[in-house]
Design an enzyme around this catalytic site. Structure first.
Site, PDB file in Angstrom:
ATOM      1  N   THR A 232     -42.484  27.075  33.671  1.00 46.21           N
ATOM      2  CA  THR A 232     -43.817  27.487  33.631  1.00 46.21           C
ATOM      3  C   THR A 232     -43.551  28.792  32.902  1.00 46.21           C
ATOM      4  O   THR A 232     -42.384  29.415  32.804  1.00 46.21           O
ATOM      5  CB  THR A 232     -44.341  27.820  34.911  1.00 46.21           C
ATOM      6  OG1 THR A 232     -43.196  28.337  35.627  1.00 46.21           O
ATOM      7  CG2 THR A 232     -44.422  26.430  35.733  1.00 46.21           C
TER       8      THR A 232
ATOM      9  N   ASP B 232     -35.458  21.808  35.944  1.00 49.75           N
ATOM     10  CA  ASP B 232     -36.632  22.643  35.812  1.00 49.75           C
ATOM     11  C   ASP B 232     -36.551  23.961  36.224  1.00 49.75           C
ATOM     12  O   ASP B 232     -36.540  24.473  37.380  1.00 49.75           O
ATOM     13  CB  ASP B 232     -37.602  21.745  36.941  1.00 49.75           C
ATOM     14  CG  ASP B 232     -38.901  22.293  37.174  1.00 49.75           C
ATOM     15  OD1 ASP B 232     -39.454  23.358  36.597  1.00 49.75           O
ATOM     16  OD2 ASP B 232     -39.560  21.615  37.985  1.00 49.75           O
TER      17      ASP B 232
ATOM     18  N   TYR C 250     -60.125  23.222  18.026  1.00 51.28           N
ATOM     19  CA  TYR C 250     -59.657  21.960  18.509  1.00 51.28           C
ATOM     20  C   TYR C 250     -58.522  21.732  17.758  1.00 51.28           C
ATOM     21  O   TYR C 250     -58.793  21.734  16.502  1.00 51.28           O
ATOM     22  CB  TYR C 250     -60.873  20.853  18.465  1.00 51.28           C
ATOM     23  CG  TYR C 250     -61.044  20.221  19.804  1.00 51.28           C
ATOM     24  CD1 TYR C 250     -59.795  19.469  20.224  1.00 51.28           C
ATOM     25  CD2 TYR C 250     -62.105  20.170  20.404  1.00 51.28           C
ATOM     26  CE1 TYR C 250     -59.780  18.775  21.505  1.00 51.28           C
ATOM     27  CE2 TYR C 250     -62.384  19.541  21.567  1.00 51.28           C
ATOM     28  CZ  TYR C 250     -61.226  18.599  22.090  1.00 51.28           C
ATOM     29  OH  TYR C 250     -61.381  18.056  23.283  1.00 51.28           O
TER      30      TYR C 250
ATOM     31  N   LYS D 220     -44.371  32.483  35.897  1.00 54.95           N
ATOM     32  CA  LYS D 220     -43.830  33.221  37.025  1.00 54.95           C
ATOM     33  C   LYS D 220     -42.801  34.292  36.436  1.00 54.95           C
ATOM     34  O   LYS D 220     -43.479  35.020  36.302  1.00 54.95           O
ATOM     35  CB  LYS D 220     -43.091  32.010  37.598  1.00 54.95           C
ATOM     36  CG  LYS D 220     -43.975  30.970  38.087  1.00 54.95           C
ATOM     37  CD  LYS D 220     -43.521  29.734  38.831  1.00 54.95           C
ATOM     38  CE  LYS D 220     -44.363  28.795  39.045  1.00 54.95           C
ATOM     39  NZ  LYS D 220     -43.810  27.424  39.792  1.00 54.95           N
TER      40      LYS D 220
ATOM     41  N   GLU E 161     -55.978  18.829  18.157  1.00 53.40           N
ATOM     42  CA  GLU E 161     -55.196  17.742  18.962  1.00 53.40           C
ATOM     43  C   GLU E 161     -54.083  17.438  17.525  1.00 53.40           C
ATOM     44  O   GLU E 161     -54.401  17.391  16.714  1.00 53.40           O
ATOM     45  CB  GLU E 161     -56.041  16.638  18.889  1.00 53.40           C
ATOM     46  CG  GLU E 161     -56.706  16.801  20.326  1.00 53.40           C
ATOM     47  CD  GLU E 161     -57.817  15.302  20.645  1.00 53.40           C
ATOM     48  OE1 GLU E 161     -58.295  14.986  19.633  1.00 53.40           O
ATOM     49  OE2 GLU E 161     -57.836  15.076  21.650  1.00 53.40           O
TER      50      GLU E 161
ATOM     51  N   ARG F 229     -50.807  31.478  32.207  1.00 52.23           N
ATOM     52  CA  ARG F 229     -50.689  30.430  33.291  1.00 52.23           C
ATOM     53  C   ARG F 229     -50.496  29.178  32.510  1.00 52.23           C
ATOM     54  O   ARG F 229     -51.333  28.459  31.860  1.00 52.23           O
ATOM     55  CB  ARG F 229     -51.753  30.245  34.082  1.00 52.23           C
ATOM     56  CG  ARG F 229     -51.725  29.181  35.183  1.00 52.23           C
ATOM     57  CD  ARG F 229     -52.555  29.748  36.254  1.00 52.23           C
ATOM     58  NE  ARG F 229     -52.295  30.824  36.810  1.00 52.23           N
ATOM     59  CZ  ARG F 229     -51.203  30.873  37.876  1.00 52.23           C
ATOM     60  NH1 ARG F 229     -50.824  29.714  38.268  1.00 52.23           N
ATOM     61  NH2 ARG F 229     -50.648  31.999  38.465  1.00 52.23           N
TER      62      ARG F 229
HETATM   63  C1  LIG Z   1     -44.267  26.042  39.942  1.00 54.47           C
HETATM   64  C2  LIG Z   1     -43.296  24.756  39.455  1.00 54.47           C
HETATM   65  C3  LIG Z   1     -43.799  23.841  38.808  1.00 54.47           C
HETATM   66  C4  LIG Z   1     -45.356  23.571  38.357  1.00 54.47           C
HETATM   67  O1  LIG Z   1     -46.017  24.504  37.760  1.00 54.47           O
HETATM   68  P1  LIG Z   1     -47.676  24.261  37.629  1.00 54.47           P
HETATM   69  O2  LIG Z   1     -47.868  25.264  36.430  1.00 54.47           O
HETATM   70  O3  LIG Z   1     -48.278  25.038  39.048  1.00 54.47           O
HETATM   71  O4  LIG Z   1     -48.120  23.123  37.592  1.00 54.47           O
HETATM   72  C5  LIG Z   1     -43.097  22.828  38.683  1.00 54.47           C
HETATM   73  N1  LIG Z   1     -41.858  22.930  39.093  1.00 54.47           N
HETATM   74  C6  LIG Z   1     -41.220  23.758  39.740  1.00 54.47           C
HETATM   75  C7  LIG Z   1     -39.800  24.086  40.405  1.00 54.47           C
HETATM   76  C8  LIG Z   1     -42.353  24.789  39.998  1.00 54.47           C
HETATM   77  O5  LIG Z   1     -41.649  25.894  40.921  1.00 54.47           O
END
Ligand SMILES: *Cc1c(COP(=O)(O)O)cnc(C)c1O
Length: 435
Positions: A229, A203, A52, A232, A54, A238
């Site tokens: 993220t 993003d 933990y 990807k 936090e 993840r």
């Molecule tokens: C995949 C994605 C997210 C969210 O990611 P998660 O890990 O699935 O919550 C946010 N913004 C964009 C543009 C994405 O393609």
């Protein structure tokens, strides 16, 4: 030593075995997926899951965090140096949480945000009516230029971004998409944001690995906040990350915890550190370039098979296909199902101006990130494209689909992501549990 319950959970391990088999024998073309390295898998299943933590390094609520503090600081330093950022928060459990935390750090409830239309490539967390983002903030949206026969259309309409920004005076402008195949240039977004006194968030969920590998422009010098993220194109565990200016560091950290999360997943934070190190290597630069070249080869192959590629092609890892010219009766849903039966895994996706619902759609989205990791090159992607076209063309003939399925399996046999370098259980990352 304590005793553990019987480790032989055959019910669950059989399922994992089936999933390894599925990943090894079918084509993974979901644009948001990848194959994490054995090192990432191993660290993600490590004893760090027991701790933990936090708070933040040096400021934890619980004791015993000396090692974990070093783990998290290593992840932070690697993230900052990989992207050239002043601040990194490596705790968000996912991209969606990273985005919510970024909003919380920069906005008051009800503030206006300008982001990309969801039916033209934007993400759920950019103001979808069913997502909390739209319930907490007021989203307005920009879209794409119209399609043209020469492939010059279906680009983000920067005039529209500027017009809407002047009219709506958003507090925040968001760039970034989930189904857009062209480079998103951060510089003009920054100019528009400055002109209307808005902050700018990028993003980079989909393209983070392409940025890290030098195949796409780095948004960090232009944006107040960059979220992404790690699973990807970046090819890590993840999870999510927030990069920001030093000015926003405190607000970002507070928004993640105590704002939205409790204890961080330090095993995943550690796996992110591994992925950042991998992404800083020359091999990863080659990988990122290969991903883009492979997506292009896939797009070219699909186009020569009679499929219309939205925006006429791709600059990144994904291809958005408009099925209507190929066959007006073929929906995205049916295409996804037929392809899955053929061993080709992708997702249906709305195309710009799609007359069908998001559940049915007139398009499919495919990506090259995972199969590039597995070692495929442009010639294999050309083969993949012809198998896709073959399956869609002969979709009413089960024996033809079986034939494609066989060809897919034969192709995949040469490109399994975890070639024996990990054992039967190691393939699941469970390197410490050998019982
Ligand atoms: C995949 C994605 C997210 C969210 O990611 P998660 O890990 O699935 O919550 C946010 N913004 C964009 C543009 C994405 O393609």
């Amino acid at each position: 030593m304590g005793t553990w319950p019987n480790q032989h959970d055959s019910e669950l391990f059989d399922l994992l075995g089936r999933e390894v088999q599925r990943q090894n024998t079918s084509l993974q073309l979901i644009a948001s997926e990848n194959f994490a390295s054995p090192a990432v898998l191993a660290v993600a299943s490590s004893v760090l899951t027991n701790k933990y933590a936090e708070g933040y390094p040096g400021r934890r609520y619980y004791g015993g965090n000396q090692v974990v503090d070093e783990v998290e600081m290593l992840a932070i330093e690697r993230a900052k140096s990989l992207f050239g950022a002043e601040h990194a928060n490596v705790q968000p459990h996912a991209g969606a949480i990273a985005n919510m935390a970024a909003y919380m750090a920069m906005l008051e409830l009800g503030d206006t945000v300008l982001a990309m239309r969801l039916d033209q490539g934007g993400h759920l967390t950019h103001g979808s009516p069913v997502n909390a983002s739209s319930k907490l903030y007021r989203f307005v949206a920009y879209g794409l230029t119209p399609a043209t026969s020469d492939g010059a259309g279906e680009r983000i309409d920067m005039d529209q971004v500027a017009d809407i920004a002047r009219r709506e005076r958003p507090k925040l402008i968001v760039a970034g998409a989930t189904a857009y195949s062209r480079i998103i240039d951060p510089a003009p977004f920054r100019e528009i944001a400055d002109a209307v006194g808005a902050r700018f968030m990028f993003d980079a969920a989909h393209v983070a690995g392409l940025v890290a590998g030098g195949a796409h422009p780095d948004p960090v010098p232009h944006a107040d906040v960059v979220t992404f993220t790690t699973h990807k194109t970046l090819r890590g565990p993840r999870s999510g990350v927030i990069l920001s200016t030093a000015e926003l560091a405190g607000a970002i950290d507070k928004a993640v915890i105590p704002g939205l999360q409790g204890g961080p997943l330090e095993h995943i934070v550690a796996a992110k550190a591994v992925a950042f190190r991998e992404a800083a290597t020359p091999e990863f630069r080659d990988y990122a370039a290969g991903v883009v070249a492979n997506a292009r080869a896939l797009a070219d192959g699909l186009a020569s098979g009679g499929l219309r590629i939205v925006s006429g092609g791709t600059d990144n890892h994904l291809v958005l296909v408009d099925l209507r010219d190929f066959d007006p009766d073929l929906t995205g849903r049916e295409a996804q199902e037929v392809l899955e039966r053929s061993g080709i895994v992708c997702n249906r996706n709305q195309i710009p101006g799609d007359p069908r619902s998001p559940f049915v759609t007139s398009g499919i989205r495919m990506g090259s990130a995972a199969q590039t990791t597995a070692g495929m090159g442009a010639s294999e992607m050309g083969k993949v494209a012809s198998l896709v076209v073959e399956a869609l063309r002969k979709r009413d003939r089960p024996e033809a689909i079986d034939e494609v399925r066989g060809e897919v399996a034969a192709l995949c046999a040469g490109f399994t992501p975890y070639n024996g370098e990990v054992g039967e259980r190691g393939a699941f990352g469970i390197t410490t549990l050998t019982g």
